[in-house]
Design a protein around this motif. Sequence first.
Motif, PDB file in Angstrom:
ATOM      1  N   UNK A 121     -38.050   6.301  22.521  1.00 47.82           N
ATOM      2  CA  UNK A 121     -37.155   5.184  22.241  1.00 47.82           C
ATOM      3  C   UNK A 121     -37.640   4.449  20.999  1.00 47.82           C
ATOM      4  N   UNK A 122     -36.943   3.373  20.618  1.00 47.32           N
ATOM      5  CA  UNK A 122     -37.266   2.678  19.381  1.00 47.32           C
ATOM      6  C   UNK A 122     -38.616   1.949  19.451  1.00 47.32           C
ATOM      7  N   UNK A 123     -39.196   1.842  20.664  1.00 45.38           N
ATOM      8  CA  UNK A 123     -40.511   1.232  20.819  1.00 45.38           C
ATOM      9  C   UNK A 123     -41.627   2.263  20.880  1.00 45.38           C
ATOM     10  N   UNK A 124     -41.280   3.535  20.704  1.00 44.12           N
ATOM     11  CA  UNK A 124     -42.289   4.590  20.711  1.00 44.12           C
ATOM     12  C   UNK A 124     -42.614   5.150  22.071  1.00 44.12           C
ATOM     13  N   UNK A 125     -41.898   4.722  23.105  1.00 42.46           N
ATOM     14  CA  UNK A 125     -42.156   5.225  24.451  1.00 42.46           C
ATOM     15  C   UNK A 125     -41.428   6.536  24.683  1.00 42.46           C
ATOM     16  N   UNK A 126     -42.125   7.478  25.307  1.00 43.30           N
ATOM     17  CA  UNK A 126     -41.519   8.777  25.576  1.00 43.30           C
ATOM     18  C   UNK A 126     -40.359   8.638  26.561  1.00 43.30           C
ATOM     19  N   UNK A 127     -39.268   9.347  26.293  1.00 44.29           N
ATOM     20  CA  UNK A 127     -38.103   9.346  27.172  1.00 44.29           C
ATOM     21  C   UNK A 127     -38.122  10.602  28.020  1.00 44.29           C
ATOM     22  N   UNK A 128     -38.030  10.415  29.324  1.00 42.21           N
ATOM     23  CA  UNK A 128     -38.030  11.557  30.234  1.00 42.21           C
ATOM     24  C   UNK A 128     -36.668  11.761  30.890  1.00 42.21           C
ATOM     25  N   UNK A 129     -35.752  10.824  30.659  1.00 47.70           N
ATOM     26  CA  UNK A 129     -34.422  10.932  31.255  1.00 47.70           C
ATOM     27  C   UNK A 129     -33.340  10.907  30.203  1.00 47.70           C
ATOM     28  N   UNK A 130     -32.321  10.101  30.447  1.00 48.88           N
ATOM     29  CA  UNK A 130     -31.195  10.010  29.527  1.00 48.88           C
ATOM     30  C   UNK A 130     -31.614   9.372  28.198  1.00 48.88           C
ATOM     31  N   UNK A 131     -30.942   9.786  27.134  1.00 50.26           N
ATOM     32  CA  UNK A 131     -31.173   9.225  25.808  1.00 50.26           C
ATOM     33  C   UNK A 131     -30.144   8.130  25.569  1.00 50.26           C
ATOM     34  N   UNK A 132     -30.567   6.889  25.290  1.00 53.02           N
ATOM     35  CA  UNK A 132     -29.592   5.796  25.102  1.00 53.02           C
ATOM     36  C   UNK A 132     -28.829   5.933  23.784  1.00 53.02           C
ATOM     37  N   UNK A 133     -27.548   5.612  23.831  1.00 47.55           N
ATOM     38  CA  UNK A 133     -26.702   5.619  22.636  1.00 47.55           C
ATOM     39  C   UNK A 133     -25.792   4.393  22.672  1.00 47.55           C
ATOM     40  N   UNK A 134     -25.300   3.992  21.520  1.00 44.37           N
ATOM     41  CA  UNK A 134     -24.268   2.968  21.446  1.00 44.37           C
ATOM     42  C   UNK A 134     -23.030   3.573  20.793  1.00 44.37           C
ATOM     43  N   UNK A 135     -21.873   3.071  21.206  1.00 40.05           N
ATOM     44  CA  UNK A 135     -20.594   3.579  20.702  1.00 40.05           C
ATOM     45  C   UNK A 135     -19.786   2.401  20.176  1.00 40.05           C
ATOM     46  N   UNK A 136     -19.309   2.511  18.943  1.00 39.15           N
ATOM     47  CA  UNK A 136     -18.556   1.424  18.325  1.00 39.15           C
ATOM     48  C   UNK A 136     -17.184   1.914  17.871  1.00 39.15           C
ATOM     49  N   UNK A 137     -16.154   1.132  18.187  1.00 40.83           N
ATOM     50  CA  UNK A 137     -14.810   1.412  17.704  1.00 40.83           C
ATOM     51  C   UNK A 137     -14.040   0.098  17.655  1.00 40.83           C
ATOM     52  N   UNK A 138     -12.965   0.068  16.904  1.00 42.01           N
ATOM     53  CA  UNK A 138     -12.139  -1.134  16.775  1.00 42.01           C
ATOM     54  C   UNK A 138     -10.857  -0.965  17.582  1.00 42.01           C
ATOM     55  N   UNK A 139     -10.490  -2.008  18.313  1.00 41.78           N
ATOM     56  CA  UNK A 139      -9.261  -2.008  19.093  1.00 41.78           C
ATOM     57  C   UNK A 139      -8.190  -2.821  18.367  1.00 41.78           C
ATOM     58  N   UNK A 140      -6.919  -2.466  18.559  1.00 44.50           N
ATOM     59  CA  UNK A 140      -5.853  -3.066  17.744  1.00 44.50           C
ATOM     60  C   UNK A 140      -5.345  -4.391  18.273  1.00 44.50           C
ATOM     61  N   UNK A 141      -4.735  -5.155  17.363  1.00 44.06           N
ATOM     62  CA  UNK A 141      -3.893  -6.269  17.769  1.00 44.06           C
ATOM     63  C   UNK A 141      -2.552  -5.706  18.242  1.00 44.06           C
ATOM     64  N   UNK A 142      -1.892  -6.434  19.124  1.00 40.41           N
ATOM     65  CA  UNK A 142      -0.611  -5.997  19.673  1.00 40.41           C
ATOM     66  C   UNK A 142       0.407  -7.116  19.498  1.00 40.41           C
ATOM     67  N   UNK A 143       1.597  -6.763  19.002  1.00 45.29           N
ATOM     68  CA  UNK A 143       2.692  -7.720  18.869  1.00 45.29           C
ATOM     69  C   UNK A 143       3.906  -7.255  19.653  1.00 45.29           C
ATOM     70  N   UNK A 144       4.576  -8.168  20.321  1.00 45.78           N
ATOM     71  CA  UNK A 144       5.738  -7.829  21.150  1.00 45.78           C
ATOM     72  C   UNK A 144       6.907  -8.752  20.821  1.00 45.78           C
ATOM     73  N   UNK A 145       8.102  -8.185  20.832  1.00 47.01           N
ATOM     74  CA  UNK A 145       9.329  -8.963  20.685  1.00 47.01           C
ATOM     75  C   UNK A 145      10.365  -8.368  21.627  1.00 47.01           C
ATOM     76  N   UNK A 146      11.066  -9.230  22.353  1.00 49.61           N
ATOM     77  CA  UNK A 146      12.051  -8.726  23.287  1.00 49.61           C
ATOM     78  C   UNK A 146      13.217  -9.680  23.482  1.00 49.61           C
ATOM     79  N   UNK A 147      14.332  -9.109  23.907  1.00 51.57           N
ATOM     80  CA  UNK A 147      15.503  -9.895  24.273  1.00 51.57           C
ATOM     81  C   UNK A 147      15.971  -9.429  25.648  1.00 51.57           C
ATOM     82  N   UNK A 148      16.508 -10.372  26.439  1.00 52.04           N
ATOM     83  CA  UNK A 148      16.907 -10.057  27.806  1.00 52.04           C
ATOM     84  C   UNK A 148      18.212 -10.773  28.126  1.00 52.04           C
ATOM     85  N   UNK A 149      19.103 -10.050  28.788  1.00 58.28           N
ATOM     86  CA  UNK A 149      20.350 -10.638  29.275  1.00 58.28           C
ATOM     87  C   UNK A 149      20.397 -10.429  30.779  1.00 58.28           C
ATOM     88  N   UNK A 150      20.815 -11.454  31.529  1.00 63.16           N
ATOM     89  CA  UNK A 150      20.918 -11.314  32.976  1.00 63.16           C
ATOM     90  C   UNK A 150      22.147 -12.044  33.490  1.00 63.16           C
TER      91      UNK A 150
END
Length: 216
Positions: free
Chosen positions: A9-38
């Motif tokens: 790991x980043x501190x120099x300790x041996x890893x015997x199990x899973x290897x840590x990772x980070x995942x980065x992505x951007x999520x979108x803005x959402x816009x909505x417009x609607x009309x309704x008749x009842x």
Amino acid sequence: TGEGIVFHDRNGNALTGDIPVTFRMSLPMVGRFGVRYFQPLDDGTELFDIEFDVVWEGWSILEDYRIDVLADMELSGEGVSGADTKDFKTIVVPKNYKDTFSYRLGGDLRLTEWLKVRAGGYFETGAVPGAYTSVDFASFDRWGGSLGLTLKYSAVEMSLAYSHIFQKMREVSMDESEIYVQFPLSPGQALEQHKIGAGSYDASWDILSVSFTTYL
């Protein structure tokens, strides 16, 4: 891990199990417009309604996935000496998504005091450009339809709905694809022989839902 390979790991300790990772992505803005008749009724309920909506999702903000491996590796064992520690490079998976637009039309009709029926349909443009087609997020041009009904007894309602989504089949050639095998230990550019992603992509799905509502 292969024989003779040790991860730290980043501190120099041996890893015997899973290897840590980070995942980065951007999520979108959402816009909505609607009309309704009842059409209202004297008892405060509605005989029917019809609604049209336009939904914009700003997927063009997603240019790539970025994966950081929070570890390094080195060779160890008998006969190994002076081996350099290898740092993992940031894995950048290009996406270059596009904004999407969805056009939706639907409504419901009250047949009796205890039964209401619904129907609707929509069309949506795809977010994924042809050159970056992958199986992780198959957002191609799609359209769908749905049917539903609501049964009411006293202060309890049960709603049932079914929808089917069709999606345009996509063929991607090797020349068109811009997806390459990732080599996180190599800082060099991917070579043409490392290109992947060509093939036929076809997807559709069904959605069945059930809900209960109680009025207190």
